[in-house]
Structures are given as structure tokens and as C-alpha cells.
Design an enzyme around this catalytic site. Structure first.
Site: not given
Length: 280
Positions: A31, A37, A146, A149
């Protein structure tokens, strides 16, 4: 778009979609969503018929004295963001819905113990556990992560291969602010001075990207990256390393599959950034 909080609701909805022959995409998240995102949602929307976003701040991937209790949360804003990106279903469970026994754990050995795993020893076991649960609940055809990471992505890829999950993982590019800082939900922690200092990470990344070539020694590149960060106020290096993507072991020589990765504390905020030679 629907927002649901229970596993049974998700399974009922996904079952109905699969009976219609639709492909399912999953974007796992904690979130406090941003355009990083959003890029994952856009990629999912292009490739799949039905897009699911999970929003869950996962307690098992936070160690002691980390920021679980203060991690930014804004479900109302997140649902609006998801709808604007064409998401079909948001799964936003409570902790009690996801964990009846938090002692159950999924761990990928060795590569989980390198880079971020050195100073966050329980982190990737928590990530693998929650993502494996999400894969079992949503049963997606595709899942999107993504590159910021990067270590997480390759750990999850190993987990998927070895545990025979029927999902294909997609690694999507790092999305940056206009000044180069990699987008992160934790950027909100930075004060105005720290926000300027945080640019040293992307400056080090961009400087290295311009110089690296296959066959070069990694030491001078890493030294220059470290010098850029260490010359900047409010920064403390956790690690700056070059590793082979196949083994995640440190490498002295740049190959065709080399990951340059860093974790740096800016003030009290731990930020990460990286690049992979294959994309230079």
C-alpha cells in the site's frame, strides 16, 4: 472495481473469472501506492484480463526496531489509485485473515542471506511466506514486481521454480522521481534536507552506469559509488556491492549478468537502489 478483505471472497471471484477463461494478474503491495506501483498495474493491465492488487503491510517481514507500526497506510487513497489504473479487484485483508500461525515460514536459503539479508535476517522469509500465500489465494497467471527490490525478485523467482508455482513473474523497471530518486513509500519519511541527500543514491547509480563494461574490475566502480554517498550529509552506507545474478555472490569482475545494489540510511530511513548491467 471491488475491494474485499477475506480469502473466501477472493477465491470466489477468481474462480468465476477463470471459468470465463480469463487470465489473472497479481500486483502484491504494502500500500501507500505511488507511480512505481502504478507502472506494475499498467503492465498487468496490458497482459492480463483481470488485475488483482493486494494491499497488506506484512508484519512477518519486519524485524525488531523496524518501521512496521509507523509504515504509511492510506487504504482510501490507495483504492482510488487502483481504480484509476484499471484494477479489477483489491484484496486488503487484516493480519488475522492472513496469519493464524505466524510460525509457518517459507525461506529461500543462501541468496536470502546476502545483500539486504545480512542486516535484515528475517525479511525475505517474511516476503516469501506472504507472497506464497497470495499465490495460493489468487492463483495468478502473472505477478508483477519492481526492479527496485531486485534481490526480492530473484528470491521469489527461485521460490516459484523450486515450489512449482504455476505463475510467471514479471520484473518491471525502476520508476524514479524527476530528479532521479527511486520512488518508494518510505520517501515520505525524509525531511527536506534528507530528501536532497537521498539523491546521492541515484547519482552513484547513474555515474556507475555510464562507466561499467563487461570485463572491468568492480572495485573502482564500487569505490566511486561509495565516495559519492559518503561525501553527502545524513547518509550511512549499509552496503554497496556488485553480485552475480545467478549466485548473488560478490564478484570482482563485471559480467553480463551483474547487479550493482545498495542500501543506504538517509537519516533514519533505509533506502535501496540498483542497476543491472544487462539493461545498460
Amino acid at each position: 472495481m471491488k475491494v474485499v478483505k477475506t480469502i473466501s471472497e477472493v477465491r470466489d471471484i477468481i474462480s468465476a473469472q477463470k471459468k470465463m477463461g480469463k487470465s489473472i494478474a497479481l500486483v502484491p503491495s504494502m500500500g501507500f501506492l505511488h507511480e512505481g506501483h502504478g507502472s506494475l498495474m499498467n503492465a498487468a493491465r496490458k497482459e492480463s484480463d483481470f488485475v488483482v492488487v493486494s494491499i497488506f503491510v506484512n508484519p512477518t517481514q519486519f524485524g525488531e526496531n523496524e518501521d512496521y507500526s509507523v509504515y504509511p497506510r492510506d487504504l482510501e487513497k490507495d483504492t482510488v489509485f487502483c481504480e484509476s489504473h484499471g484494477v479489477d479487484l483489491v484484496f486488503a485483508p487484516e493480519v488475522e485473515e492472513m496469519y493464524s500461525n505466524p510460525k509457518i515460514s517459507v525461506k529461500v536459503v543462501e541468496i536470502s542471506e546476502m545483500l539486504c539479508g545480512k542486516t535484515r535476517p528475517i525479511h525475505f522469509a517474511g516476503v516469501c511466506t506472504i507472497v506464497s500465500k497470495l499465490f495460493n489465494i489468487v492463483t495468478p497467471d502473472y505477478a508483477y514486481f519492481g526492479q527496485k527490490d531486485a534481490q526480492q525478485f530473484y528470491i521469489l523467482q527461485k521460490m516459484v521454480q523450486d515450489l512449482s508455482f504455476g505463475v510467471q513473474l514479471r520484473r518491471c523497471p525502476i520508476i524514479r522521481e524527476s530528479d532521479g530518486l527511486a520512488k518508494s513509500s518510505r520517501n515520505v519519511y525524509l525531511n527536506s534536507e534528507e530528501r536532497i541527500s537521498a539523491l546521492s543514491l541515484s547519482k552513484a547509480i547513474f555515474t556507475a552506469q555510464e562507466k561499467v563494461k563487461v570485463g572491468m574490475q568492480t572495485a573502482p566502480i564500487l569505490s566511486e559509488m561509495k565516495n559519492i554517498i559518503e561525501a553527502t550529509p545524513h547518509t550511512k552506507i549499509d552496503y554497496v556491492e556488485a553480485v552475480d545474478l545467478d549466485t548473488f555472490r560478490e564478484t570482482d569482475t563485471i559480467g553480463k549478468n551483474t547487479l550493482f545494489a545498495m542500501a543506504v540510511y538517509v537519516g533514519k530511513t533505509r533506502l535501496i537502489d540498483n542497476f543491472i548491467l544487462e539493461e545498460v
